[in-house]
Structures are given as C-alpha cells and as structure tokens.
Design an enzyme around this catalytic site. Structure first.
Site, PDB file in Angstrom:
ATOM      1  N   GLY A 178     -85.717 -69.870  23.011  1.00 12.92           N
ATOM      2  CA  GLY A 178     -86.884 -69.016  23.263  1.00 12.92           C
ATOM      3  C   GLY A 178     -86.697 -68.021  24.392  1.00 12.92           C
TER       4      GLY A 178
ATOM      5  N   LYS B 163     -78.944 -74.170  16.581  1.00 13.21           N
ATOM      6  CA  LYS B 163     -78.771 -73.483  17.872  1.00 13.21           C
ATOM      7  C   LYS B 163     -77.448 -73.872  18.528  1.00 13.21           C
ATOM      8  CE  LYS B 163     -83.783 -73.334  18.496  1.00 13.21           C
ATOM      9  NZ  LYS B 163     -84.944 -74.101  18.966  1.00 13.21           N
TER      10      LYS B 163
END
Ligand code: HSE
Length: 451
Positions: free
Chosen positions: A154, A225
């Site tokens: 994020g 990720k």
C-alpha cells in the site's frame, strides 16, 4: 554544425511546462479507484505545483453506472465510459491506471494500453507476479512506463526503496507483514478477543480485503507481493505457486494465548532471504515473532518491511498497507513520477524484470527453524513421556513446554511447546508419527518461529 535552436532551453523559446497537462484515464472505480479520484481532484493544486504541470483526470471506466454517477457528481467534465478497453485507446489519455484487479482481463487491458503507447500504473500484484516479465518487456518495446508502487504494501514506498535507493547493495533478506487484512484479523483476535469471522468482516467493511478475501487469509496475496519483491531484491523470477504458502485460517485463539505466554506475537509474515549457500529461502506463513521484535508492534492493517542489505545494514519501513487513502496515494505518486518523466522527456524508467528463474529455492522441508507445537492429547499417565520420547527419537529437542487440562473436556489436555532448531522435514515426519498413535486426539498444530 549543431543547429543553434538545439541549444536553447524550452522556456527561452517561450514554452513552459504549464503549456502541457498530463491526462489520466482510470479503469476500475472500486475502493482504490474512488480514493484516486478524490486524490486527483482534491489535491490537484499540490500535484500541479509538484509536477510543474496539471495532472487531469480525463476519463473513468467502470461497468457499474452507480460508480460513474459518484464520479460525475464530483466533476462533470470527466468522460465516463463503461468499457475500459475503449478508455485505453482514447486520444485524450496519456496514462492508463489499471485498478480492475484479476489477471486475465487486466493483462489484456494493460497490453492494449501499452500497445496504444500509453503509460500504465497498476496496483495489481497478481498480474505482475504472474505476467510481469512479459508486460515489462512490452512496456519497454513501446517506449512506455509501467509503474506499480501500490502493488506491494500500500502506502509504503518499498518498491522505490528496493529498486532505487538500495540498488547498489546486495540485499540479504526482506521480511515483512505485507497483507493488511490478515494482520488486522490476527491483531483483532489478540487484542480484542474477536472471532476470526467478525474480524474478517470488519476488514472487508474497512476496504482492506481483496474482492475475494480468500487470497488474503490463505496467504495468496502475500505470495504475489513476495514474488514481486524477490524479483526486485534478488533478480529471481519466482512464480507465486513456487513459494511455500500458508494462511492464517489455522491460527486458533489458543495459539495466540500460548504464544503470548511464551513471550511471542503471531504475525502473518512473508520472507525472502539469501541463504549462505546461495539458495533463496522464500515463504509465506503465520509466525511467532518475539515481543521485542519491531514486527511484533505492527498492529492492525499496518504493514511493515524489514530489509537487510550487505552495506546498508537493517532498514525498517512501516505504514498502512491497505485501504483507499494509502493505496490511492501510492498510485497517485506513480502518476506524478510518470508525469515528471514525460515532461523531462525521459520516459521508460523500467527495469529488467527477471524472465527466468535460474536461482535455487530451498525446499521447505530443508528449512532450519524453531517451532511452536500444540498437541491435543489424552490426559493419561505416560502420555507426556511417550510424546517427548518420540520427538527425541527424531532429534527434536524441547526448549519450553506447558500443559493445560482442557476445560469442559475431561480426559484431554493441550500441550504447547517451543522446540530448539530442527529441520522442518524431520519435525513433520515426527508429528506424522505422533498423530498416527492414540496419544493425540486431533492433528498437531505447527507454527514456525521467526527471529
Ligand atoms: N487485500 C490487501 C491487504 C490489500 O489486505 O493487504 C492491499 O494489497
């Protein structure tokens, strides 16, 4: 002779950066997309000042008319369409932002945008983890930028840090909490005694979870990720399916309590580490982390990434890893970078996303770790001796242990223990043998300890 006009700066020719604007087309106006609309509209003055030219949201595509109505209510000059592929070809769009998620359609959309010579920003970790090599090659071939800071952690600028700030160093390890939803759930269970399902619902309502939260709680999202981070940090082309992955769904409130009594916190970790022999240790799983470790203090939807470099030593980055505001800010940061590159006449700051994996990945069975084990056993004399004897036969040494008779279930007990370092394959074989006896009344639970 060099023509004289070549030597004159643009502004002396009467031009100015403000003569141009960067036009953004947004595909997908869900939680993050809505956040991006807010960022681009409400922070337009700051963005213009920092870029040196206006960055204008020119078009938005979404299949849901209600979402487009929300955009229209904020600025009726924005073109609204229901077809993302149409948007990707528009002449009045310079940068296409892909926030539709998923792999197949997103892949075609990004290809269409790059084919139309648009720069692309995406937050799509699944897409890049699965198809990144081909997409970066396509971006370069088309002279376009492909940015993806929001795909990992994020608001934390970990992509820039690994790709640029630490680019000269040999990265030794990257360890982190890179799924906000699962960290939020484990934190709520530990701090408020929340039930798993209630904590998941709250994470969904807060906009942290994926459209399909299975990816969050089974570790799949962290695996995507980590595959991207391993590519950046170690030049390793790793597909998510090659990363040993466990989710948090097996973590029981009793494990959280026992861990606390032993001085640990359970966190959802993702680990990429270069081992001494050169192989890579890659894994995603919940882990016991000592209470004194910085990762133990990363609570709720916060993410954190601890990077160890040969020359730089330890670095620790922390911030919100999910949610509209943090993720949209990362997307907007990428748009700003692309705008500046474009205005400076220096696009295509892509990187060599590894296209093949020529690096050895350690088998999880060969991992050397300490382990937390929770046995459900018969509460009979001789059970504990038989259990520790079986573990000892496999060379597994107990470091600490506690036993409780199960409340309301006379005749059974829980034994929680921490082991010294052992090879995971040996531990698993030993537990398999134990669970095949009548010593245990349910499968034994194992969680790795990470220090
Ligand atoms: N579902 C993700 C998370 C969002 O919870 O971390 C950010 O990738």
């Amino acid at each position: 002779m060099t023509p004289r006009w070549c030597l004159l700066p643009w502004r002396l020719l009467g031009g100015s950066r403000l003569d141009r604007e960067i036009r953004v087309g947004l595909c997908g106006c869900g939680v993050i997309g809505e956040g991006l609309v807010t960022a681009l509209l409400q922070h337009a003055d700051v963005i213009t000042e920092r870029v040196g030219a206006p960055v204008r949201l020119a078009a938005v595509a979404d299949k849901d008319p209600a979402r487009l109505d929300i955009v229209r209510a904020q600025d009726e000059r924005i073109a609204l369409v229901d077809d993302a592929f149409e948007l990707a070809q528009r002449d009045d769009v310079d940068v296409v932002v892909e926030l539709i998620g998923g792999v197949e359609v997103a892949d075609r959309l990004v290809r269409a945008a790059l084919g139309a010579k648009k720069h692309v920003v995406t937050a799509n970790k699944a897409l890049l983890a699965e198809r990144g090599a081909a997409l970066f090659a396509l971006a370069e071939a088309n002279g376009c930028d492909l940015y993806f800071e929001a795909a990992v952690a994020g608001a934390i600028p970990v992509i820039r840090v690994v790709r640029e700030s630490l680019a000269s160093d040999h990265i030794l390890s990257v360890r982190g909490i890179i799924n906000g939803t699962s960290n939020y759930i484990l934190s709520s269970m530990a701090n408020e005694g929340a039930a798993f399902a209630d904590a998941l619902k709250a994470a969904q309502e807060a906009g942290f979870a994926e459209a399909d939260p299975t990816l969050d709680i089974t570790g799949g999202d962290s695996g995507h990720k980590l595959a991207i981070l391993a590519g950046l940090a170690f030049g390793a082309r790793v597909l998510p399916g090659e990363i040993p992955t466990e989710g948090i769904e097996q973590v029981d409130p009793r494990d959280i309590q026992y861990a606390r009594n032993f001085g640990y916190v359970i966190r959802p970790l993702a680990i990429a580490e270069r081992l001494e022999g050169g192989a890579l240790d890659l894994r995603v799983h919940p882990a016991l982390v000592p209470e004194g470790d910085p990762l133990a203090h990363v609570d709720g939807a916060l993410n954190a990434v601890a990077i160890q470099g040969e020359m730089v030593g330890p670095s620790f980055l922390s911030g919100l890893g999910a949610g509209a505001g943090p993720t949209a800010t990362s997307v907007a940061g990428d748009i700003i970078d692309i705008a500046k590159n474009s205005l400076a006449g220096a696009p295509v700051r892509t990187w060599n996303f590894p296209s093949k994996n020529d690096q050895e990945i350690q088998e999880i069975a060969d991992l050397s770790s300490r382990y937390y084990l929770r046995f459900s056993v018969r509460d009979d004399s001789g059970v504990l001796a038989a259990l520790s004897g079986k573990l000892g036969d496999s060379g597994i040494s107990i470091e600490q242990m506690v036993q409780h008779v199960d409340a309301g279930d006379e005749g059974t007990a829980s034994i929680a223990m921490l082991t010294h370092h052992a090879r995971e394959g040996d531990v698993r074989d030993s537990l398999h043998a134990v669970d095949a006896t009548d010593l245990t009344t349910a499968p034994t639970h194992l969680i790795r300890i990470v220090e």
